[in-house]
Design a protein around this motif. Structure first.
Motif, PDB file in Angstrom:
ATOM      1  N   ASN A 264      57.040  -1.871 -25.938  1.00 11.97           N
ATOM      2  CA  ASN A 264      56.293  -2.861 -25.171  1.00 11.97           C
ATOM      3  C   ASN A 264      57.287  -3.641 -24.315  1.00 11.97           C
ATOM      4  OD1 ASN A 264      53.437  -2.804 -25.616  1.00 11.97           O
ATOM      5  ND2 ASN A 264      53.848  -3.340 -27.752  1.00 11.97           N
ATOM      6  N   LYS A 327      52.446  -7.303 -14.357  1.00 12.28           N
ATOM      7  CA  LYS A 327      51.456  -7.061 -15.413  1.00 12.28           C
ATOM      8  C   LYS A 327      50.172  -6.502 -14.816  1.00 12.28           C
ATOM      9  CE  LYS A 327      53.055  -9.859 -19.211  1.00 12.28           C
ATOM     10  NZ  LYS A 327      53.072 -11.188 -19.841  1.00 12.28           N
ATOM     11  N   GLN A 332      49.198  -3.424 -18.043  1.00 11.34           N
ATOM     12  CA  GLN A 332      48.095  -2.971 -18.902  1.00 11.34           C
ATOM     13  C   GLN A 332      48.280  -1.522 -19.313  1.00 11.34           C
ATOM     14  OE1 GLN A 332      45.756  -4.326 -20.488  1.00 11.34           O
ATOM     15  NE2 GLN A 332      46.257  -6.347 -19.711  1.00 11.34           N
ATOM     16  N   LYS A 335      50.891  -1.114 -22.007  1.00  9.00           N
ATOM     17  CA  LYS A 335      50.374  -1.588 -23.290  1.00  9.00           C
ATOM     18  C   LYS A 335      49.440  -0.563 -23.922  1.00  9.00           C
ATOM     19  CE  LYS A 335      49.687  -6.392 -24.359  1.00  9.00           C
ATOM     20  NZ  LYS A 335      48.926  -7.403 -23.614  1.00  9.00           N
ATOM     21  N   ARG A 336      48.518  -0.059 -23.103  1.00  8.44           N
ATOM     22  CA  ARG A 336      47.560   0.926 -23.607  1.00  8.44           C
ATOM     23  C   ARG A 336      48.299   2.184 -24.071  1.00  8.44           C
ATOM     24  NH1 ARG A 336      44.872   3.056 -18.920  1.00  8.44           N
ATOM     25  NH2 ARG A 336      46.564   4.564 -19.015  1.00  8.44           N
ATOM     26  N   TYR A 338      51.295   2.464 -25.015  1.00 13.99           N
ATOM     27  CA  TYR A 338      52.094   2.207 -26.219  1.00 13.99           C
ATOM     28  C   TYR A 338      51.240   2.439 -27.463  1.00 13.99           C
ATOM     29  CZ  TYR A 338      55.166   0.113 -29.635  1.00 13.99           C
ATOM     30  OH  TYR A 338      55.973  -0.067 -30.729  1.00 13.99           O
ATOM     31  N   GLU A 395      47.361  -5.383 -33.255  1.00 18.60           N
ATOM     32  CA  GLU A 395      48.085  -5.755 -32.038  1.00 18.60           C
ATOM     33  C   GLU A 395      47.497  -7.042 -31.452  1.00 18.60           C
ATOM     34  OE1 GLU A 395      50.917  -3.996 -29.091  1.00 18.60           O
ATOM     35  OE2 GLU A 395      50.426  -3.582 -31.170  1.00 18.60           O
ATOM     36  N   ILE A 399      49.232 -10.691 -30.851  1.00 21.48           N
ATOM     37  CA  ILE A 399      49.293 -11.351 -29.546  1.00 21.48           C
ATOM     38  C   ILE A 399      48.727 -12.763 -29.658  1.00 21.48           C
ATOM     39  CG2 ILE A 399      48.372 -11.327 -27.185  1.00 21.48           C
ATOM     40  CD1 ILE A 399      48.506  -8.203 -27.441  1.00 21.48           C
TER      41      ILE A 399
END
Ligand SMILES: Cc1cc2nc3c(=O)[nH]c(=O)nc-3n(C[C@H](O)[C@H](O)[C@H](O)COP(=O)(O)OP(=O)(O)OC[C@H]3O[C@@H](n4cnc5c(N)ncnc54)[C@H](O)[C@@H]3O)c2cc1C
Ligand code: SF4
Ligand code: SF4
Lengths: 402, 62
Positions: A264, A327, A332, A335-336, A338, A395, A399
């Motif tokens: 990440n 970002k 996004q 992140k997805r 990952y 996750e 966060i």
């Protein structure tokens, strides 16, 4: 020495940032520990053709060959094809990374940036907590470079973040450790990039074959560092090559070791500081591709830096426009992907075979991990879907805690 | 006697930076464009040894 911006690293992230900052009239210095931009090459050299639209790199000298599509082979060699026929033109190139990086550097210099080679950053200059520049080693001497903004574009091995108090250390499960040969006299018949998956072939990663034109290809491997042993990546790659009939009469003209963060992203902005590219862990955790993010992120960073210099405001608040915008652009997606990476780690070879079997006749409309992930999701066994959900929840909780 | 510290064979190292990025102690840096372990910081965890794709790091006794 005093500059508006000092950028550490002359890779694509550093050079593109330099160019757009200099375009906006900032006084920019790039320092690089190596003797030549882009050398040695540490890359598979595949890139999506969407970079054409961005007009950040022009000409054709950096293109080794076209990429017409991708074939993904499951452990039992069932093949899923993401091809140009199905997806129009949206494919890519295999590039010469040395020329690619040098073109980007040339553009930065044309815009007004200064490059200093053989110059290694060894620490930050600080007044209390305030970052005022970098200390660097150049041959046997040490120099102090003052700057209002320090940009860490220093690759996977980044120290700049670490020095500024941002923890960039990677968990071994978030690093692909790699080896690659450029093989000549190899029998490649088309311009497809091939990927081979399997716990025996490449634990937690894959083997790739990227053709660079007729009879020449980059053949490489990435495995997760958490599943690695000393020298295991190279050994598995040698095993793969020994078994592949296309490579029987081939010979290498280059060998490299490599490291790709599949993590990440970290925090990328502090007062007087920006992190970018591999240093910011801006890599797609499924494919290990980072080049497009360097270009997209570099343009954003350069533009924000130019604004900051004009406004004489170098605070975290002002520079955070960079973080907001990267970002939006690709945060996004990272992140997805990952989460998908984590999920794939739990799947065994049998599941991969089943999935490949379900997808082998699918006509993909675009060549992207997104379209692939969407299709995969439709065919995942219930247990895997549940697993994904649990991971996703965890996750989100983490966060929220932050 | 403590465990031996990690040691990079500089003739073998191809400077990929992987070991630097995973060292939990931030004990590895570029010296002359090759990875080098600072033995004062190294805690002999062997993560770098297992990570190196070409086996350029050793440390006996693991
Ligand atoms: C084996 C392999 C295959 C890959 N294949 C692909 C692919 O096919 N497609 C793709 O998109 N991506 C690929 N990647 C990822 C891609 O190479 C990276 O995302 C990209 O190089 C990142 O660019 P960067 O500018 O952030 O860092 P880098 O290109 O690593 O540049 C960092 C620069 O900083 C310099 N530096 C570091 N520390 C210092 C210091 N202290 N002082 C001065 N200079 C310093 C380094 O010498 C280096 O020149 C691959 C990576 C590897 C290892
Ligand atoms: S992982 Fe191995 S090849 Fe890479 S920098 Fe470290 S010692 Fe050198
Ligand atoms: S053994 Fe552990 S602490 Fe020592 S250099 Fe290697 S990774 Fe760092």
């Amino acid at each position: 020495m005093k500059y508006d911006v000092v950028i550490i690293g002359s890779g694509p992230a550093g050079s593109v940032t330099a160019r757009f900052a200099a375009d906006g009239e900032a006084k920019v210095l790039v320092i690089e520990r190596r003797a030549e931009v882009g050398v040695p090459i540490l890359c598979g050299e595949g890139i999506s053709r969407k970079i054409d639209e961005w007009k950040i790199i022009e000409g054709k000298r950096w293109i080794a060959g076209r990429m017409d599509g991708a074939r993904i082979y499951s452990p039992d060699k069932t093949c899923v094809t993401l091809g140009a026929e199905q997806a129009g033109d949206e494919t890519g190139y295999v590039v010469y990374r040395d020329i690619f990086d040098q073109e980007l550097a040339r553009n930065a210099i044309k815009a007004g940036a200064t490059f200093m080679m053989n110059t290694q950053a060894i620490g930050l200059i600080k007044e209390g907590d305030k970052i005022k520049g970098v200390r660097a080693k150049r041959f046997d001497g040490e120099l102090k470079i003052e700057a209002d903004i320090v940009v860490g574009a220093d690759g996977v091995e980044s120290k700049i973040g670490q020095w500024a108090g941002i923890d960039t250390r990677l968990d071994p499960k978030d690093l692909e450790t790699c080896a690659q040969y450029t093989l000549t006299n190899i029998d490649v018949k088309d311009a497809y990039c091939d990927f081979y998956l399997g716990k025996e072939i490449a634990p937690g990663g894959y083997v790739w074959v990227f053709p660079k034109g007729k009879n020449i290809a980059n053949v490489g491997i990435g495995i997760l560092a958490s599943l690695s042993e000393a020298g295991r990546a190279k050994k598995l790659l040698d095993d793969f090559i020994a078994k592949d009939p296309r490579m029987k009469n081939s010979s290498p003209i280059r060998f490299l070791a490599g490291a790709v963060p599949v993590a990440n992203p970290v925090e990328t902005v502090r007062d007087n500081l920006i992190l970018i590219g591999d240093a910011a862990r801006h890599v797609d955790p499924i494919t290990g591709g980072g080049l497009t993010h360097c270009l997209e992120g570099g343009k954003i960073a350069g533009e924000v830096i130019a604004k900051a210099v004009k406004a004489k405001n170098f605070s975290q608040g002002f520079l955070s426009e960079y973080e907001t915008r990267w970002k939006e652009a690709f945060g996004q997606k990272i992140k997805r992907n990952y989460l998908v990476k984590e999920l794939m780690l739990d799947m065994d070879d049998k599941t991969f075979n089943k999935l490949a079997n379900a997808l082998k006749d699918v006509k993909f409309e675009e060549i992207s991990t997104h379209s692939l992930v969407k299709e995969v999701a439709k065919h995942l066994p219930i247990s895997a879907k549940l697993n994904a959900l649990i991971k996703y929840r965890k996750e989100i909780k983490e966060i929220k805690k932050k | 006697m403590g465990k031996p510290k990690a040691n990079v064979d500089k003739k073998k190292c191809l400077a990929c930076g992987g070991c630097i990025s995973v060292c939990p102690q931030d004990a590895i840096s570029w010296i002359g464009n090759k990875a080098e372990v600072n033995p004062e910081k190294c805690i002999s965890c062997a993560i770098c040894i297992r990570t190196c794709p070409i086996g350029a790091i050793s440390g006996e006794g693991y």
